[in-house]
Design a protein around this motif. Structure first.
Motif, PDB file in Angstrom:
ATOM      1  N   TYR A  41       0.854  -1.193   0.000  1.00 14.79           N
ATOM      2  CA  TYR A  41       0.000   0.000   0.000  1.00 14.79           C
ATOM      3  C   TYR A  41       0.885   1.237   0.000  1.00 14.79           C
ATOM      4  N   LYS A  42       0.296   2.387  -0.311  1.00 17.30           N
ATOM      5  CA  LYS A  42       1.051   3.640  -0.401  1.00 17.30           C
ATOM      6  C   LYS A  42       0.870   4.514   0.841  1.00 17.30           C
ATOM      7  N   PHE A  43      -0.392   4.766   1.228  1.00 21.11           N
ATOM      8  CA  PHE A  43      -0.700   5.688   2.322  1.00 21.11           C
ATOM      9  C   PHE A  43      -1.155   4.921   3.567  1.00 21.11           C
ATOM     10  N   LYS A  44      -0.823   5.457   4.735  1.00 19.64           N
ATOM     11  CA  LYS A  44      -1.087   4.751   5.996  1.00 19.64           C
ATOM     12  C   LYS A  44      -2.551   4.414   6.193  1.00 19.64           C
ATOM     13  N   GLU A  45      -3.440   5.290   5.769  1.00 19.36           N
ATOM     14  CA  GLU A  45      -4.878   5.007   5.932  1.00 19.36           C
ATOM     15  C   GLU A  45      -5.321   3.799   5.115  1.00 19.36           C
ATOM     16  N   GLU A  46      -4.585   3.481   4.071  1.00 14.99           N
ATOM     17  CA  GLU A  46      -4.900   2.280   3.289  1.00 14.99           C
ATOM     18  C   GLU A  46      -4.676   1.023   4.127  1.00 14.99           C
ATOM     19  N   PHE A  47      -3.658   1.054   4.979  1.00 15.94           N
ATOM     20  CA  PHE A  47      -3.439  -0.071   5.897  1.00 15.94           C
ATOM     21  C   PHE A  47      -4.586  -0.162   6.892  1.00 15.94           C
ATOM     22  N   ASN A  48      -5.076   0.975   7.357  1.00 16.33           N
ATOM     23  CA  ASN A  48      -6.231   0.975   8.266  1.00 16.33           C
ATOM     24  C   ASN A  48      -7.461   0.399   7.589  1.00 16.33           C
ATOM     25  N   ALA A  49      -7.637   0.702   6.308  1.00 17.35           N
ATOM     26  CA  ALA A  49      -8.767   0.135   5.562  1.00 17.35           C
ATOM     27  C   ALA A  49      -8.632  -1.387   5.480  1.00 17.35           C
ATOM     28  N   LEU A  50      -7.419  -1.856   5.218  1.00 16.15           N
ATOM     29  CA  LEU A  50      -7.188  -3.303   5.148  1.00 16.15           C
ATOM     30  C   LEU A  50      -7.433  -3.974   6.498  1.00 16.15           C
ATOM     31  N   LYS A  51      -6.956  -3.355   7.573  1.00 16.13           N
ATOM     32  CA  LYS A  51      -7.154  -3.927   8.911  1.00 16.13           C
ATOM     33  C   LYS A  51      -8.635  -3.976   9.274  1.00 16.13           C
ATOM     34  N   SER A  52      -9.401  -2.980   8.836  1.00 16.16           N
ATOM     35  CA  SER A  52     -10.829  -2.970   9.167  1.00 16.16           C
ATOM     36  C   SER A  52     -11.578  -4.084   8.458  1.00 16.16           C
TER      37      SER A  52
END
Length: 411
Positions: free
Chosen positions: A295-306
């Motif tokens: 992923y590129k942006f940190k919030e994308e990791f949060n989306a994946l974790k959710s």
């Protein structure tokens, strides 16, 4: 465990260069085993204690190589960003992994300055699969960190550039600056050829092919609406008063890049997932399959974790020893690690950097693997496909290209 014959041969050649020049630079393609080549060179050099500087996520892999191949010298393995924490002053050799990180020019970066200040008098082994990903001008500061640099008569890049760079003028809109990126490759390589050993995957016997597929994901209607309004008005405000601002070309390009994959960083410094459709798409498309996600942006990791919950990790060790999937930020995961235990490599987003593209997609490669299956998840109508077409040509995606593709009337 034993080294491969070519690793033994390279380290034997390398130690002779190290003895003569105090520097050897292994320019070996990814997955050829640069770490073991460097460690064996240190063994042949006869040192008692070394410092190995690398990326944080590669530390455990280097420690594993050191522990399992019977090296008996002492080793300290450190993340380059923690270099200031090292108090030991009895190292006899430095190994610098992904050494191209010191190639910034014209001025050396802060880590390079600290590196030189503390260790310039020690013998050094440099490692990189891509020593000059953007310009041959990147060679100077990589060697500047050592007192044994073949360019040591030049006290700084600017003096070196007079002899080695075709200095041009470049208009950046508000000013005209000197462009130092056009270095004389042939002249530089004639000088460096006695310091460098190169080795390719093909020479090592790798036959892995990389198969890429682009998959389109339908995003929420609100995502396309925000992008449309931002392009038109250059500012969007939500019901909470948070502002997305695109009042310069660079900011607009960055915001559209974020929004195309469903996240955004606001002017107040906060960030938010506004659309989880990419995370849902990946989860559904690769359900039950062990994958590695970039992923590129940190919030994308949060989306994946959710979406994934506890079945996803950002730890390579945990990924290797469980059935979890892994998600890594492109820049931190593109170098120095192996994701060989993944069935597929999946990109949530794409970086503007051509270097990131060529390095990161090779993380699955092993000697035994016949093909790497790589999937790019692009939003319909998003910016990602334009970036992809650019980096395929080994070019970075720039503001100029963004304007040509999106905003012909942007000034």
């Amino acid at each position: 465990m034993e080294l491969r014959p070519y690793q033994e041969k390279l380290s034997t050649k390398g130690v002779e260069i190290l003895k003569q020049k105090k520097i050897v630079y292994y320019c070996c393609e990814v997955r050829t085993g640069k770490t073991l080549i460097a460690l064996n060179t240190a063994k042949l050099f006869g040192v008692k204690k070394i410092l190995f500087i690398t990326k944080k996520k590669a530390i455990s892999s280097i420690q594993w190589d050191y522990d399992n191949f019977g090296f008996d010298f002492q080793i300290v393995i450190i993340n380059d960003q923690s270099l200031h924490k090292i108090l030991d002053n009895d190292f006899e050799l430095i190994i610098s992994d992904e050494h191209h990180k010191y190639g910034a020019f014209p001025k050396p970066n802060k880590v390079a300055q600290l590196f030189k200040k503390r260790y310039s008098k020690l013998p050094m082994i440099f490692l990189s699969g891509t020593p000059t990903p953007e310009s041959h001008s990147q060679w100077f500061n990589q060697f500047w960190v050592s007192d044994y640099s073949p360019f040591k008569k030049y006290t700084n890049f600017y003096k070196w550039a007079i002899d080695f760079v075709d200095i041009k003028q470049r208009n950046i809109g508000y000013a005209v600056i000197k462009d130092y990126s056009h270095a004389n490759e042939g002249l530089i390589k004639r000088i460096l050829q006695n310091y460098i050993l190169t080795f390719t995957q093909a020479q090592a016997g790798f036959t892995t092919s990389v198969n890429e597929m682009v998959l389109e994901c339908e995003m929420l209607p609100i995502t396309a609406e925000i992008i449309k309004r931002l392009k038109k008005d250059l500012v969007v405000k939500n019901s909470d008063g948070q502002v997305i601002l695109g009042d310069t070309g660079v900011k607009l390009m960055q915001k559209i890049h974020q929004l195309s994959s469903g996240t955004c960083k606001f002017e107040d410094g906060t960030s938010k997932v506004i659309d989880k459709n990419k995370a849902l798409f990946i989860h559904n498309k690769f359900k039950g399959i062990k994958i590695a996600i970039f992923y590129k942006f940190k919030e994308e990791f949060n989306a994946l974790k959710s979406v994934y919950g506890p079945s996803i990790t950002d730890s390579v060790d945990e990924f290797d020893n469980t059935d979890k999937c892994i998600a890594l930020q492109i820049v931190s995961g593109r170098e120095g690690i192996s994701l060989k235990n993944a069935n597929y490599l999946v990109y949530y987003n794409i970086d503007f950097s051509a270097t990131s593209y060529w390095q990161s997609r090779d993380r699955l490669t092993t000697m035994q693997r016949q093909s790497n299956e790589v999937f790019w998840i692009f939003s319909k109508g998003g910016i990602e496909n334009d970036i992809y077409k650019t980096v395929l040509k080994k070019k970075d995606y720039t503001l100029k290209i963004f304007k040509e593709n999106n905003l012909h009337n942007l000034k």
